[in-house]
Design an enzyme around this catalytic site. Structure first.
Site, PDB file in Angstrom:
ATOM      1  N   GLU A   1       0.850  -1.192   0.000  1.00  0.00           N
ATOM      2  CA  GLU A   1       0.000   0.000   0.000  1.00  0.00           C
ATOM      3  C   GLU A   1       0.883   1.239   0.000  1.00  0.00           C
ATOM      4  O   GLU A   1       1.900   1.278   0.689  1.00  0.00           O
ATOM      5  CB  GLU A   1      -0.882   0.102   1.262  1.00  0.00           C
ATOM      6  CG  GLU A   1      -1.931  -0.955   1.449  1.00  0.00           C
ATOM      7  CD  GLU A   1      -2.676  -0.739   2.773  1.00  0.00           C
ATOM      8  OE1 GLU A   1      -2.793   0.432   3.228  1.00  0.00           O
ATOM      9  OE2 GLU A   1      -3.121  -1.734   3.362  1.00  0.00           O
TER      10      GLU A   1
ATOM     11  N   LYS B   1     -15.965   4.602   5.214  1.00  0.00           N
ATOM     12  CA  LYS B   1     -14.811   4.339   6.069  1.00  0.00           C
ATOM     13  C   LYS B   1     -14.908   5.193   7.326  1.00  0.00           C
ATOM     14  O   LYS B   1     -15.228   6.382   7.260  1.00  0.00           O
ATOM     15  CB  LYS B   1     -13.501   4.640   5.330  1.00  0.00           C
ATOM     16  CG  LYS B   1     -13.136   3.616   4.275  1.00  0.00           C
ATOM     17  CD  LYS B   1     -11.706   3.773   3.812  1.00  0.00           C
ATOM     18  CE  LYS B   1     -10.718   3.280   4.836  1.00  0.00           C
ATOM     19  NZ  LYS B   1      -9.328   3.318   4.343  1.00  0.00           N
TER      20      LYS B   1
END
Length: 456
Positions: A265, A322
Site C-alpha cells: 500500500e 470508512k
C-alpha cells in the site's frame, strides 16, 4: 578458508545470475480495491474497467470476497487476497488452514489469477499478541495447505506498517525493532526466503511527515536539496525511496537482503477536514503521479539501484463509509462512477503524469494560471443533472459530451456535468461568480482532462 575459495567460478556465476533474476522482472503496478462504501459499482464492472481502461495489472483486496474473485476470472489480472487479522490464531492449525484454502482459493483458482495470500494486515501496528504470536505459524500452515492442494503459484505473505524500525532516520542505519528483530523478523524473513515469497510493506510518506520534519516537498517527490546519508554516501531526493532503503537496511542487517520487497500500500488522500492542510487534490496528484513514474521507471533506490518493484496504490475508489476523519474516505484515484478524482497517469490512452504533475514548487506555491470549475465532493446526481441542464441551456457548447463526442464516456452525471459546468464558466470569462451553481461548484487548479477529453 572462506566459502569463495571453495566455490567454482561456475557456481558463483549461477549464484549471481539467480540473484539478478530475482530483481530483474518488469515493474508491476497494482491498486488496492477497498469496498467500505455503499455506492460502488459491481465487481464485474470494476473488473472490466481495470482491464480495459487502466494500466493496472493487479489488485489487492482486504478479504477473499467470492464476488470479486469470480469477477476477475479470466481477466489475467493478478489478485492478492487477505486473511482477516481475527482469523490468524485459528489458521495456525493445519486443518483450519486446509479448510480456508478449500473454501476461499480452490473454487476460484486458476481461473482467477490469485498471486498472494496476505495473512492479516499491519499486525504489529495493531499490537494484538495472539495475532502476532500466531502470524508466522498461520503463514506456514497456509503455505502447507496450498502445497497439499497442489497449488504452487500462490505465495503467502503479510503486509507491515512501517512502525517496525528503531528510531533512526538515516536509511543505512535502520534496524528492526529490538523487541522483534530476532524473535519475529528473522524467522519470518527465512520463511520468505525458503518459500520465495515477498516481504510486503506499506510505506506512506503521508504518515511520516512528523518524522521527516514536515518536509512536504520531500514527501511529494518535488525538487528539494535532498537528505544526505553520511554513512552510505547516498543522497535521498524523496521520502519514498528512503522508506524502501530503511527496509532494505534492516533486512540486510539480519542477512536477508535477497528477499523480494513488494509495496502493498502507498498513496495520498485528496481531501480532508478543515484542519488537515496536506490532504489536497494537488498533493495527491503530485504524490501518486510521481509514484507511478517512479515505479514504472525501474530506477530503484540509492541502495537498490535498477531494482524493479511491484507496488499497489491505495486506493481505487473513494470509500464513503470508512470510519475516521474525512481524509480516510478520500484516498481513491476514482469516484464510484469511474471518473478520475485526478489524472495520476493510470488510464490507458490518457495523459501521462509528466504532462501535469508538478515536480517542484516554491514554499508558498502560486495559483496555476489555469482554473477549472468542477463539482464539490458529495454533490448528488440530481444536483449535477440540474447543473448540466442549466449550463447547456445557456448556449454552452455541450457537443463533446453528446454520444460519439470525445467526452461522452463515462456517461455519468458527474462526468458530463463537470464538462458542462467548466464550459459555462469559461464562456463567462472565468469570473468566480460563474462557478457557483447554487453552491455546488468550486474552482480547481487541477486539470480534469482525461484520454481524448480535453478541458480548455
Amino acid at each position: 578458508m572462506t566459502m569463495f575459495t571453495t566455490l567454482s567460478f561456475r557456481h558463483l556465476f549461477l549464484l549471481l545470475t539467480t540473484f539478478l533474476h530475482l530483481f530483474s522482472s518488469a515493474a508491476a503496478l497494482g491498486v488496492n480495491y477497498g469496498m467500505i462504501a455503499d455506492n460502488l459499482p459491481s465487481p464485474p464492472e470494476v473488473a472490466n474497467f481495470i482491464k480495459t481502461k487502466t494500466i493496472f495489472d493487479s489488485i489487492k483486496i482486504f478479504d477473499a470476497n467470492p464476488d470479486v474473485l469470480r469477477a476477475f476470472a479470466n481477466t489475467n489480472i493478478s489478485v492478492t487476497v487477505t486473511v482477516a487479522n481475527g482469523e490468524i490464531p485459528s489458521l495456525a492449525n493445519g486443518r483450519a488452514a486446509r479448510t480456508w484454502v478449500n473454501n476461499n482459493i480452490r473454487p476460484f483458482h486458476p481461473q482467477t489469477k490469485i498471486k498472494y495470500i496476505s495473512v492479516g494486515n499491519e499486525v504489529l501496528l495493531l499490537n494484538n499478541q495472539a495475532e502476532i504470536n500466531n502470524l508466522l505459524p498461520a503463514m506456514r500452515s497456509l503455505n502447507s495447505a496450498l502445497s497439499k492442494a497442489g497449488i504452487q503459484d500462490i505465495k503467502v505473505t503479510t503486509a507491515h506498517a512501517l512502525n517496525i524500525f528503531n528510531g533512526v532516520t538515516l536509511p543505512s542505519l535502520a534496524r528492526f525493532r529490538v523487541d522483534y528483530a530476532k524473535s519475529f523478523f528473522a524467522p519470518l524473513l527465512l520463511f520468505h526466503r525458503n518459500t520465495k515469497s515477498p516481504f510486503m510493506i506499506n510505506p506512506y510518506p503521508y504518515f511520516e511527515l512528523n518524522a521527516i520534519g514536515n518536509n512536504l516537498d520531500y514527501a511529494l517527490f518535488k525538487q528539494t536539496p535532498g537528505v544526505f546519508d553520511k554513512h552510505s554516501g547516498k543522497t535521498y531526493t524523496n521520502a519514498f525511496d528512503a522508506l524502501l532503503d530503511k527496509t532494505f537496511s534492516a533486512m540486510s542487517a539480519i542477512g536477508c537482503e535477497d528477499v523480494e520487497i513488494v509495496i502493498g500500500e502507498t498513496g495520498w488522500p485528496s481531501h480532508g477536514d478543515g484542519g488537515n492542510l496536506v490532504a489536497t487534490l494537488d498533493n495527491a496528484l503530485s504524490y501518486n503521479g510521481n509514484l507511478v513514474k517512479e515505479i514504472l521507471s525501474g530506477n530503484g533506490t540509492p541502495l537498490m539501484p535498477n531494482r524493479r518493484f511491484e507496488a499497489y496504490i491505495f486506493g481505487l475508489f473513494n470509500e464513503n463509509k470508512k470510519p475516521g476523519p474525512l481524509a480516510e474516505k478520500n484516498w481513491g484515484l476514482f469516484r464510484p462512477d469511474f471518473t478520475p478524482v485526478y489524472n495520476a497517469g493510470v488510464l490507458r490512452n490518457g495523459l501521462p503524469p509528466t504532462q501535469q504533475v508538478p515536480t517542484a514548487s516554491p514554499a508558498n506555491p502560486a495559483p496555476s494560471s489555469k482554473k477549472y470549475c468542477v463539482p464539490k465532493p458529495g454533490v448528488t446526481d440530481a444536483q449535477l443533472q440540474s447543473n448540466l441542464d442549466y449550463a447547456c441551456s445557456q448556449g454552452t457548447d455541450c457537443s463533446p459530451i453528446q454520444p460519439g463526442g470525445p467526452c461522452a464516456e463515462p456517461a455519468t452525471a458527474r462526468s458530463r456535468a463537470t464538462f458542462a459546468m467548466n464550459s459555462f464558466y469559461r464562456s463567462k470569462g472565468q469570473v468566480d461568480s460563474a462557478c457557483d451553481f447554487s453552491g455546488t461548484a468550486q474552482i480547481s487548479t487541477v486539470d480534469p482532462s482525461y484520454g481524448n477529453c480535453h478541458y480548455l
